[in-house]
Scaffold this active site. Structure first.
Site, PDB file in Angstrom:
ATOM      1  CG  HIS A 209      31.457 -13.386 -56.455  1.00 14.69           C
ATOM      2  ND1 HIS A 209      31.171 -12.120 -55.967  1.00 14.69           N
ATOM      3  CD2 HIS A 209      30.253 -13.988 -56.638  1.00 14.69           C
ATOM      4  CE1 HIS A 209      29.867 -11.972 -55.844  1.00 14.69           C
ATOM      5  NE2 HIS A 209      29.278 -13.081 -56.244  1.00 14.69           N
ATOM      6  CE  LYS A 211      29.317 -10.912 -59.590  1.00 17.41           C
ATOM      7  NZ  LYS A 211      29.325 -12.329 -59.638  1.00 17.41           N
ATOM      8  CG  ASP A 216      39.715  -5.302 -79.559  1.00 18.29           C
ATOM      9  OD1 ASP A 216      40.008  -6.510 -79.633  1.00 18.29           O
ATOM     10  OD2 ASP A 216      38.905  -4.750 -80.315  1.00 18.29           O
ATOM     11  CG  HIS A 632      23.582  -9.293 -57.731  1.00 15.83           C
ATOM     12  ND1 HIS A 632      24.547  -9.128 -58.703  1.00 15.83           N
ATOM     13  CD2 HIS A 632      23.815 -10.506 -57.166  1.00 15.83           C
ATOM     14  CE1 HIS A 632      25.330 -10.201 -58.726  1.00 15.83           C
ATOM     15  NE2 HIS A 632      24.917 -11.046 -57.803  1.00 15.83           N
ATOM     16  CE  LYS A 634      27.913  -8.543 -56.185  1.00 16.05           C
ATOM     17  NZ  LYS A 634      26.886  -8.925 -55.263  1.00 16.05           N
ATOM     18  CG  ASP A 639      31.932  12.576 -47.837  1.00 11.98           C
ATOM     19  OD1 ASP A 639      30.859  12.393 -47.223  1.00 11.98           O
ATOM     20  OD2 ASP A 639      33.042  12.587 -47.277  1.00 11.98           O
TER      21      ASP A 639
END
Length: 831
Positions: A209, A211, A216, A632, A634, A639
């Site tokens: 999952h 991404k 380089d 979508h 995450k 604070d």
């Protein structure tokens, strides 16, 4: 035999082996060994510990364990100072920045995705940016000599429609044998579902999952955005993509126009197709976040990629000379096992050392590039990476939440968590950390909020009453039980300790509206030409997404295309007929109605009431649409000091380590800025505070809509070009204090007004008035009179509709915590 004779015999047989190398007899022996090892994999069925039972494997596990135990959160990666990190909100900025960075790649590109769509346009509108389609960018870099390594999740076709086989073959076919760039793009898919190859290591339910992108070894991108269809979006989140002035102006070609509440992705290898008519429905808008990193953390992200690459090489391609082992500076010699490099007696494939030029030439290796203290964390285990289980993402979430003083702000696709062992089969304990933080604040009499934004419907389903939506209802059931239903829920656990959870925890969704620009002139154009707009949109996708470079095999470009030549000609002819009637219906003149009105919910966007419509307003009513704005990202901000961003959802799949593989980054900016917290002077981390302020302004409608041209937008550039533009102004200052009563009044007030209007106009579901399935039928009857997402009452006066829409500001709505509270949401087996 004497010792001297033993040595002499060994030398003799070694010499004989050397002379036999390269002969048919030696090749036959090696082939037999490979067959033996291949067949031997069936033994893994009865030895689930087969990657950890040999002596050298145990030593590697012990070494990894020592490394993790020496790091915060028990992560494989250490804390790193001096990173330059830039945030991105929504796909328009992110994909544009990725396009700029990829185009500058000189040596290597690593990409890891759950889903990768080669036909994704990184810049919009697509018709005017065809060279910025992802596959075309990668093709240019491969032809320039850049080595491109890609790992994608190999899905179970019956359950997920992302078609990684198409991804692999389409990208491999970009540079056929004999052409520039041949061999410079390698795509691996994992896990394997071949019972003969991996009988003991079959993984059907869990997914890769992550991404992220590494370019380089100079910079990395990490977050919630896959390089795939359905993710590109702007901050005003339009639903409409109908263009009477010309289909070349469309933003979401082919399968990039999608609404999972109405119809999920289908046959994605036929990327040009779309069975959902833009003239009849709106798309599902998409909200997401990501980061660009320059600094020592790039090395850690690259290390995770090499671990994954070499593990897949070992697991699936060990006997393939088309896939090489990748070694890494700093993980050499006795430490190369940390990135899963193996040196079998008869290796197949080369050993390629990375980076290709000395690591010390990277800008971040010369000294600190920024002010962000950061650490890479992950969820990974035996099936996904060949390692003992690591759940440093969950460790980070729990520790940071427990230490929160003022607020915890969460945006996530899911929210399924436990407060203890009584909620089995849920085992991640982020919920317990939230309970502990709220109880501590409540007993101290301290103002403290946990603000959570999740999708209204977390899975992809049509009507939630259908049997097909049972899985989605089960997810929602788990979420409600995590939050407030049952004695072990977060709310009830807080309440059991004498603290009122409603003073501390607040949960919201996002929702958007728009107007389909299906004007009377366009309808007349359809009638006169005999061509539906849906055929025109398909023809446009055919024109800009079908250059014949794709195939169903790696080496035969153009073969396997789903659209036959006859169909191509039919579509082109249909578009020609449609366009021929433009003058006859008056569309050769400029249209006065806008292609999208999503901007009216944003700052200085005007009102719906003042917009032009080219016909009777009663006809306009048919074109108003709404949809949940799918969250979508995450992301967690605590604070105004600490940020976590990555691929990890709040559920067991992402957090326990033994299920989906994930990668996230924990960030704390040591560049402190003067700010305010609950009315008092406060030193906030620049990165956390500015990101939170931008997000809140977007959700409150206190940001202007984005123009399509991102070339001059600092927030759409990589981190090496310029820092974020925090968009200072009165609205920036207004949201400076996250605990301000004025900000909170606007936040909850907007959510309340927006919720009521979406209920009144559209009967948007889910809703608090739906407590049973009978309530559902009364609230939103099941019939075919009205299209999904459109106005519920066709007899409502047009001016009333417009005036109600005028009151919607931003996208916030309350999460309906009473939805189906008096009904069994899922079958007992799923509960």
């Amino acid at each position: 035999m004497a010792p001297g004779e033993d040595k002499e015999e060994s030398r003799m047989f070694a010499g004989l082996r050397d002379r036999l190398k390269g002969t048919n007899l030696y090749d036959a022996k090696v082939a037999a060994i490979h067959v033996k090892n291949k067949v031997g994999k069936f033994g893994n069925l009865i030895n689930s510990n087969h990657r950890h039972d040999e002596e050298h494997e145990k030593l590697t596990d012990e070494k990894r364990t020592r490394v993790a135990e020496s790091h915060r959160f028990a992560s494989f990666a250490p804390e790193r100072d001096g990173n330059k990190i830039k945030w991105y909100v929504d796909g328009q900025d992110y994909f544009y920045a990725v396009s700029v960075a990829l185009e500058k790649a000189k040596e290597t590109i690593y990409i890891e995705d759950w889903w990768l769509s080669p036909e994704l346009f990184l810049r919009r509108p697509p018709f005017y940016n065809q060279e910025w389609r992802l596959d075309q960018v990668l093709k240019r870099r491969a032809e320039a000599g850049v080595k491109i390594y890609i790992i994608v999740y190999k899905e179970v076709a019956a359950a997920v429609s992302c078609n990684s086989a198409h991804t692999k073959h389409a990208l491999h076919a970009l540079c056929p044998e004999g052409s520039p760039g041949y061999g410079n793009i390698t795509v691996l898919r994992h896990p394997d579902h071949n019972v003969f190859e991996n009988a003991g290591d079959m993984t059907f339910y869990w997914a890769h999952h992550e991404k992220f992108i590494v370019i380089d070894y100079e910079m990395a991108f990490i977050g919630g955005l896959d390089l795939c269809f359905g993710r590109w979006d702007s901050r005003q989140h339009p639903l409409a993509d109908v263009h009477p002035a010309g289909v070349q102006n469309e933003m979401f070609p082919g399968q990039d126009f999608n609404n999972n509440r109405i119809m999920d992705f289908k046959t994605v290898e036929d990327w040009k197709s779309n069975e959902l008519s833009k003239a009849d429905y709106g798309r599902m808008p998409w909200h997401d976040t990501a980061m660009c990193v320059i600094g020592d953390c790039v090395y850690d992200i690259a290390e995770h990629f090499l671990l994954r690459w070499n593990f897949v090489k070992r697991d699936k391609y060990k006997r393939s000379d088309k896939v090489d082992w990748l070694t890494m500076t700093g993980r050499e010699g006795e430490n190369e096992d940390l990135v899963a490099v193996q040196r079998p007696k008869h290796p197949v494939g080369e050993y390629i050392h990375h980076p290709l030029s000395p690591l010390e030439t990277r800008s971040w290796a010369q000294g600190q590039q920024g002010t962000v203290h950061a650490q890479v964390v992950r969820s990974s285990c035996d099936w996904s990476s060949g390692i003992l289980t690591e759940h440093s993402i969950q460790n980070a979430y729990c520790e940071i939440i427990r230490n929160a003083v003022h607020f915890v702000y969460i945006e996530n696709q899911f929210f399924i968590t436990a407060t203890g062992e009584e909620q089995s089969p849920i085992h991640n304990t982020i919920g317990r950390a939230i309970v502990d933080a709220c109880v501590k604040a409540g007993k101290e009499g301290r103002k403290f909020r946990v603000i959570i934004l999740i999708p209204a419907v977390p899975g992809f389903a049509g009507d939630l009453r259908d049997d097909a939506a049972m899985g989605t209802r089960a997810i929602m059931d788990y979420q409600y039980k995590s939050i407030h239903r049952g004695p072990n829920s977060i709310f009830e656990q807080i309440k059991s300790q004498g603290v009122d959870p409603k003073q501390h925890i607040f949960i919201f969704n996002l929702r958007s509206y728009d107007r389909l620009n299906k004007t009377p002139a366009m309808v007349e154009q359809e009638e006169k030409s005999g061509v539906k707009y849906q055929d025109v949109q398909r023809a446009e996708a055919e024109e800009i997404m079908s250059e014949g470079v794709h195939s169903t095999t790696d080496q035969q470009p153009g073969l396997g295309d789903e659209t036959t030549k006859d169909e191509q000609e039919r579509l082109i002819d249909a578009k020609r007929k449609f366009e021929a009637q433009r003058g006859a219906v008056g569309l050769d003149q400029a249209t006065t109605s806008m292609d999208s009105i999503a901007h009216t919910a944003m700052l200085n966007g005007g009102t719906v009431s003042e917009l032009r419509w080219d016909d009777d307003l009663d006809k306009e009513k048919e074109n108003f649409v709404q949809e949940e704005l799918y969250i979508h990202g995450k992301l967690m901000i605590v604070d105004d000091r600490i940020v976590i961003c990555g691929s990890s959802n709040i559920n067991d799949r992402s957090q326990t380590g033994i299920h989906d593989s994930e990668l996230s980054i924990v960030m704390e900016d040591y560049n402190l800025m003067d700010s305010v917290m609950d009315g008092q002077p406060f030193k906030a981390g620049h990165q956390a505070a500015t990101l939170r302020r931008l997000l809140w302004r977007e959700h409150l409608g206190l940001l202007p809509a984005q123009p399509l041209d991102a070339s001059n937008d600092p927030n759409a550039q990589p981190a090496d070009v310029c820092p974020n533009d925090v968009m200072e102004g009165p609205e920036y200052e207004f949201v400076a204090d996250p605990m301000s009563d004025q900000v909170w009044d606007m936040w909850t007030g907007n959510a309340t007004t927006n919720t009521q209007i979406f209920r009144h106009l559209f009967r948007a579901d889910p809703d608090d008035n739906i407590k049973t399935f009978d309530d559902y039928e009364a609230f939103l009857p099941r019939h075919n009179k009205f299209k999904a997402g459109h106005l519920h009452d066709p007899f409502m006066p047009a001016e009333e509709v417009r005036q109600k829409l005028d009151q919607i500001k931003g996208h916030l709505v309350w999460m309906p915590l009473d939805f189906l509270c008096d009904a069994p949401m899922a079958e007992k087996g799923l509960q």
